[in-house]
Design an enzyme around this catalytic site. Structure first.
Site, PDB file in Angstrom:
ATOM      1  N   HIS A  97      63.413 -48.690  36.570  1.00  8.35           N
ATOM      2  CA  HIS A  97      64.034 -49.898  36.020  1.00  8.35           C
ATOM      3  C   HIS A  97      63.251 -51.175  36.297  1.00  8.35           C
ATOM      4  O   HIS A  97      63.572 -52.225  35.749  1.00  8.35           O
ATOM      5  CB  HIS A  97      65.463 -50.066  36.568  1.00  8.35           C
ATOM      6  CG  HIS A  97      65.506 -50.560  37.969  1.00  8.35           C
ATOM      7  ND1 HIS A  97      65.306 -49.749  39.053  1.00  8.35           N
ATOM      8  CD2 HIS A  97      65.698 -51.807  38.473  1.00  8.35           C
ATOM      9  CE1 HIS A  97      65.384 -50.461  40.155  1.00  8.35           C
ATOM     10  NE2 HIS A  97      65.616 -51.713  39.835  1.00  8.35           N
TER      11      HIS A  97
HETATM   12  C1  UD1 Z   1      68.106 -56.493  39.144  1.00  9.61           C
HETATM   13  C2  UD1 Z   1      67.272 -57.004  40.331  1.00  9.61           C
HETATM   14  C3  UD1 Z   1      66.521 -55.848  40.951  1.00  9.61           C
HETATM   15  C4  UD1 Z   1      67.445 -54.702  41.314  1.00  9.61           C
HETATM   16  C5  UD1 Z   1      68.221 -54.307  40.080  1.00  9.61           C
HETATM   17  C6  UD1 Z   1      69.188 -53.186  40.370  1.00  9.61           C
HETATM   18  C7  UD1 Z   1      66.465 -59.317  39.995  1.00  9.61           C
HETATM   19  C8  UD1 Z   1      65.266 -60.153  39.766  1.00  9.61           C
HETATM   20  N1  UD1 Z   1      66.275 -57.984  39.912  1.00  9.61           N
HETATM   21  O1  UD1 Z   1      67.186 -56.029  38.162  1.00  9.61           O
HETATM   22  O2  UD1 Z   1      65.886 -56.304  42.140  1.00  9.61           O
HETATM   23  O3  UD1 Z   1      66.670 -53.625  41.777  1.00  9.61           O
HETATM   24  O4  UD1 Z   1      68.934 -55.450  39.587  1.00  9.61           O
HETATM   25  O5  UD1 Z   1      69.721 -52.645  39.200  1.00  9.61           O
HETATM   26  O6  UD1 Z   1      67.524 -59.834  40.270  1.00  9.61           O
HETATM   27  N2  UD1 Z   1      71.626 -55.424  31.613  1.00  9.61           N
HETATM   28  C9  UD1 Z   1      72.679 -54.854  30.971  1.00  9.61           C
HETATM   29  N3  UD1 Z   1      73.885 -54.806  31.619  1.00  9.61           N
HETATM   30  C10 UD1 Z   1      74.076 -55.293  32.861  1.00  9.61           C
HETATM   31  C11 UD1 Z   1      72.985 -55.894  33.515  1.00  9.61           C
HETATM   32  C12 UD1 Z   1      71.769 -55.946  32.884  1.00  9.61           C
HETATM   33  O7  UD1 Z   1      72.575 -54.394  29.852  1.00  9.61           O
HETATM   34  O8  UD1 Z   1      75.201 -55.192  33.398  1.00  9.61           O
HETATM   35  C13 UD1 Z   1      70.303 -55.453  30.946  1.00  9.61           C
HETATM   36  C14 UD1 Z   1      70.034 -56.719  30.182  1.00  9.61           C
HETATM   37  O9  UD1 Z   1      69.230 -56.386  29.081  1.00  9.61           O
HETATM   38  C15 UD1 Z   1      69.212 -57.536  31.153  1.00  9.61           C
HETATM   39  C16 UD1 Z   1      68.400 -56.453  31.852  1.00  9.61           C
HETATM   40  O10 UD1 Z   1      69.270 -55.324  31.933  1.00  9.61           O
HETATM   41  O11 UD1 Z   1      68.430 -58.514  30.559  1.00  9.61           O
HETATM   42  C17 UD1 Z   1      67.920 -56.834  33.223  1.00  9.61           C
HETATM   43  O12 UD1 Z   1      69.021 -57.199  34.050  1.00  9.61           O
HETATM   44  P1  UD1 Z   1      68.794 -58.168  35.312  1.00  9.61           P
HETATM   45  O13 UD1 Z   1      70.050 -58.305  36.058  1.00  9.61           O
HETATM   46  O14 UD1 Z   1      68.086 -59.415  34.882  1.00  9.61           O
HETATM   47  O15 UD1 Z   1      67.734 -57.392  36.207  1.00  9.61           O
HETATM   48  P2  UD1 Z   1      67.669 -55.845  36.653  1.00  9.61           P
HETATM   49  O16 UD1 Z   1      66.527 -55.235  35.929  1.00  9.61           O
HETATM   50  O17 UD1 Z   1      68.986 -55.161  36.584  1.00  9.61           O
END
Ligand code: UD1
Length: 365
Positions: free
Chosen positions: A202
């Protein structure tokens, strides 16, 4: 004493569980603020339900966005929440955007702030998490370190007087969950028999460059044993964007599962392939060999003890070659503690608060 926990992303809910239980046991007032960084039920609600955490007292509904926009929105909303709650401690967890927003909002209001999982470093300045953890450690009044290596790093950065070695709260929750699920038959996708591996990918470094993601997916698909790929929404979104099919060959794609199911499925597997920090450690604690698709790890002990192997470039048969290595040496080393970290966290919060310290303790200042 009033403690306010800031959480927002999946690994933080896992870390929150043992801390919330310990604070409740001690009768310490505890307010949970969920930024809403993770909002899908499979990444959020399920952890509160299955790990027995009370529903968040405040839900800020920030959601996804670019790093700057997401962190800024959290900062503004957390400031309002902190002013209304006025806690004795703001407790931040790990290294996500929710962590650094909580840290900054707290110190701007002169609230005492403690950072759980302090002192970890990848030394990879391209990782957003590396900046989040360094900034949070240096803003914190109290750095709660999970390991000796983390303590040494904090000392090296001049933070030793503010640091306490507490162990890793993920060990607390992992050991408790392992004992609860023992003997339960894992529910696996129909195509998967009793010999399988578990994979998760991820991190932005692995998902956001189409060439790199294609190389990782091809390496996973070419393995000799069925591999259950638990797909984080970021992975699915990027794969779709790059027109890349995740399933195929040895890969069976599945939706993310809750914590007890994951622990159970990993326990029954012959190995884990991941870029998740938490999963590297969970595999080690369950004594399942782990292969990490990254150039470095914050959890160096898993590598030193022979249970984790880094494969920065998985293509050209390198992932398969790493998986063919011989079994790791048995060990009873416990670099992540023995499962009493949450107790030590609560004690440190009591001992180290300048205004509320009341008891004689094992960490006098
Ligand atoms: C975040 C953390 C990472 C952690 C991970 C655990 C940061 C910089 N990164 O990364 O350290 O290891 O969480 O999972 O904070 N999305 C959804 N649904 C959700 C949440 C996210 O669809 O409930 C999708 C969206 O497209 C979003 C992308 O995932 O833009 C990334 O989500 P984000 O929370 O920005 O970062 P993670 O990759 O989850």
């Amino acid at each position: 004493m009033k403690v306010l926990s800031v959480v927002g992303a999946r690994p933080q809910f896992v870390k929150l569980a043992p801390v919330a239980a310990e604070l409740a046991l001690r009768g310490i007032d505890h307010v949970i603020v969920h930024t809403g960084q993770h909002y899908d039920p499979s990444l959020s609600e399920v952890f509160f339900d299955e790990l027995g955490i009370a529903a968040p007292d405040r839900y800020l509904a920030i959601g996804s966005g670019s790093h700057g926009a997401q962190t800024a929105a959290m900062l503004a909303a957390l400031e309002t929440a902190f002013i209304e709650e006025m806690p004795d401690w703001v407790l931040t967890y790990g290294d996500t955007n929710s962590t650094v927003a909580g840290a900054l909002a707290a110190v701007k209001l002169h609230l005492h702030m403690a950072h759980l999982e302090a002192g970890l470093r990848s030394f990879n300045r391209r990782m957003p998490e590396e900046h989040n953890r360094v900034l949070t450690d240096h803003a914190a009044d109290l750095c709660l370190a999970p390991t000796e290596v983390a303590m040494r790093q904090l000392a090296h950065e001049g933070l030793v007087d503010r640091s306490v070695l507490v162990g890793d709260v993920m060990t607390d929750v992992l050991l408790r969950t392992r004992d609860a699920v023992i003997g339960r038959r894992p529910v696996l996708p129909a195509e998967v028999g009793s010999r399988y591996r578990v994979a998760t990918i991820h991190r932005a470094e692995n998902t956001d460059d189409p060439r790199r993601l294609a190389e990782i997916v091809a390496a996973l698909q070419g393995l000799d044993v069925p591999t259950i790929l638990f797909a984080h929404p970021r992975l699915r979104a990027r794969a779709q964007q790059h027109d890349l099919e995740l399933s195929g060959g040895s890969v069976v794609v599945a939706d993310p599962v809750g914590y007890p199911d994951l622990v159970n499925i990993v326990t029954g597997s012959i190995g884990v392939i991941t870029d998740s920090g938490g999963l590297q450690k969970e595999a080690f604690l369950l004594r399942v060999p782990c292969t990490t698709i990254r150039t470095e790890t914050e959890w160096i002990e898993t590598v030193e003890l022979g249970w984790n192997h880094l494969v920065p470039e998985p293509g050209s048969g390198r992932l398969a070659a790493a998986l063919a290595r011989s079994a790791p040496p048995p060990t009873d080393a416990a670099p992540y503690g023995i499962g009493d970290a949450a107790r030590r966290v609560a004690q440190a919060l009591v001992d180290r608060h300048p205004d509320v310290a009341t008891s004689t303790t094992d960490h006098p200042h």
